[in-house]
Design an enzyme around this catalytic site. Structure first.
Site, PDB file in Angstrom:
ATOM      1  N   ARG A  14      -3.403 -26.593 -36.767  1.00 46.71           N
ATOM      2  CA  ARG A  14      -2.611 -26.220 -35.592  1.00 46.71           C
ATOM      3  C   ARG A  14      -1.321 -25.554 -36.036  1.00 46.71           C
ATOM      4  NH1 ARG A  14      -4.707 -29.733 -31.343  1.00 46.71           N
ATOM      5  NH2 ARG A  14      -6.166 -28.268 -30.456  1.00 46.71           N
ATOM      6  N   GLN A  39      -3.418 -19.939 -34.770  1.00 42.98           N
ATOM      7  CA  GLN A  39      -3.598 -20.120 -33.322  1.00 42.98           C
ATOM      8  C   GLN A  39      -4.766 -19.300 -32.769  1.00 42.98           C
ATOM      9  OE1 GLN A  39       0.255 -19.640 -31.606  1.00 42.98           O
ATOM     10  NE2 GLN A  39       0.082 -21.527 -30.450  1.00 42.98           N
ATOM     11  N   ASP A  64      -8.089 -21.029 -33.166  1.00 41.74           N
ATOM     12  CA  ASP A  64      -8.145 -22.432 -32.749  1.00 41.74           C
ATOM     13  C   ASP A  64      -9.187 -22.646 -31.641  1.00 41.74           C
ATOM     14  OD1 ASP A  64      -7.689 -24.969 -31.840  1.00 41.74           O
ATOM     15  OD2 ASP A  64      -5.526 -24.770 -31.658  1.00 41.74           O
ATOM     16  N   SER A  76      -8.716 -25.588 -29.037  1.00 42.74           N
ATOM     17  CA  SER A  76      -7.853 -25.256 -27.901  1.00 42.74           C
ATOM     18  C   SER A  76      -8.536 -24.314 -26.924  1.00 42.74           C
ATOM     19  CB  SER A  76      -6.550 -24.615 -28.376  1.00 42.74           C
ATOM     20  OG  SER A  76      -5.782 -25.559 -29.062  1.00 42.74           O
ATOM     21  N   TYR A 129      -0.891 -34.202 -32.939  1.00 42.26           N
ATOM     22  CA  TYR A 129      -1.859 -35.122 -32.352  1.00 42.26           C
ATOM     23  C   TYR A 129      -1.236 -36.497 -32.172  1.00 42.26           C
ATOM     24  CZ  TYR A 129      -5.675 -31.889 -33.447  1.00 42.26           C
ATOM     25  OH  TYR A 129      -6.500 -30.814 -33.503  1.00 42.26           O
TER      26      TYR A 129
END
Ligand code: NAD
Length: 375
Positions: A120, A125, A128, A131, A226
């Site tokens: 992350r 990004q 990812d 997500s 997290y």
């Protein structure tokens, strides 16, 4: 270099390449092969892929010739027997629950990237997939709940009287939870939310929802953002604090996960009994153990008139868009390490992204958590 996109198992509607991304691989100099009829169910026909430069192949041939193989779900043991040594597979691998697969990949000297393990970080990004899929999952969860609920979400003031808005409670405000809140708000519901990470309160408020405050003492989060596991005492405090919000809700959406571990059971049977008949709970964590007592993967249960939805593939409900963003994640990952001039994929285990998401490489485990668990 040859890259192959096999067909997923029947239950999976998502795919790992859409035609727009095929063009990008071809422009980068890849030879792309696609398994026969892999995208047909979404309206992406073999001819569409062929016209853009892909070769349409049978599954076995695809595996035998490929240097890189990309899919949504992990491959079967039989598939692995067809794959060349030193080739790379990229997919969701579920590495912490499937030791056999991970061992098999290491022994067969197949390199593997687990999309769950993309770090992350800002640089990663665009790769990812957790997500990109959780975002669509949060959206689909709300639509499914609104379909089952025999009430309207928005308030309506009519000549026949006023209809009050439905109440939605979102538990766990990560990527999926934020999208669930936004979607429920757009549909006009009254939304409340809770997360163990206090930083989330501002985000909840900025979406126009109310943050339910519960004092459960100190909570921690990892460097990756997290949540860490709560103690049994904290979970009990959380349950007690959520009781009122739960009994007042028409819809509860739970998304609470703890990375690499079983999801915590947050909604217990007695909390469900306090809800009004006709209410709906969507347990988005059902695939990792479940946040709701009694929820069953891939089943809709009815308990005292309350429906508990256990859909393990919510992004698959919006499969075209889920495939589009997943294809982007995979393409961006490969593109990041592709040396087009020399036609090689630069796999450096010291790279901060690869050291996180590579599970096996050259007969060794790479990701530190995988290494720790299985070595
Ligand atoms: P996740 O799917 O692991 O968990 C979902 C949510 O459940 C999290 O917000 C977590 O705090 C919460 N949770 C865990 N235990 C709970 C409990 N007992 N009760 C209530 N809630 C509980 O998380 P996620 O959606 O993948 O995201 C985690 C965080 O990482 C978020 O802040 C997200 O914005 C951030 N993130 C950052 C990046 C990046 O920087 N590139 C990318 C993705 C996500």
């Amino acid at each position: 270099m040859k890259i192959f996109f096999p067909k997923e198992a029947m239950v999976e509607k998502r795919i790992s390449i859409t035609p727009d991304f095929l063009k990008k691989y071809i422009a980068n100099g890849f030879q792309v092969s696609i398994e026969k009829s892999m995208g047909e169910h979404l309206g992406f026909l073999d001819d569409n892929f062929k016209e853009l430069g892909a070769e349409i192949v049978e599954r076995k041939k695809g595996f035998l010739e490929a240097d890189i193989i990309c899919s949504v779900n992990k491959l079967s043991e039989e598939d692995l027997t067809e794959i060349k040594e030193n080739s790379l597979i990229v997919s969701f691998l579920d590495p912490f629950n499937d030791q056999e697969l991970v061992e098999n990949l290491r022994v067969k000297k197949i390199s593997s990237i687990s999309m769950e393990l993309i770090p992350r970080t800002t640089r990663a990004q665009k790769m990812d997939a957790l997500s990109s899929q959780a975002n669509l999952g949060g959206y689909a969860a709300v639509l499914i709940a609104s379909n089952i609920l025999s009430k309207s979400f928005p308030m309506m003031m009519t000549a026949a009287g006023t209809i009050s808005p439905s109440k939605v409670f979102v538990v766990g405000v990560g990527v999926a939870g934020l999208q669930a809140i936004a979607t429920a708000k757009r549909l006009g519901a009254k939304v409340e939310a809770f997360d163990t990470r206090p930083v989330v309160e501002e985000q909840v408020k900025s979406l126009g929802a109310r943050f339910v405050k519960i004092d459960i003492g100190e909570t921690e989060e990892t460097a990756q953002g997290y949540a860490k596991e709560l103690s049994e005492e904290q979970i009990n405090l959380q349950r007690a604090g959520m009781k009122k919000a739960c009994s007042n809700s028409d819809v509860i959406i739970t998304t609470a996960q703890v990375f690499g571990r079983k999801a915590p059971v947050i909604i217990t049977s007695d909390m469900i009994e306090d809800m009004q008949p006709g209410s709906v709970i969507v347990d988005m964590a059902v695939g990792t153990g479940g946040n709701v007592e009694g929820s069953v993967p891939d089943e809709n249960l009815e308990l005292n008139g309350i429906t508990i939805v256990g859909n393990t593939n919510l992004p698959g409900e919006v499969a075209i868009h889920a495939s589009q963003v997943y294809s982007a994640n995979i393409f961006n990952l490969i593109d990041e390490f592709w040396d087009q001039k020399n036609s090689i994929l630069e796999i450096t285990t010291s790279d901060e992204i690869l050291s996180g998401c590579l599970v096996t490489h050259k007969g060794e485990f790479v990701n530190s958590m995988v290494k720790e668990r299985y070595s």
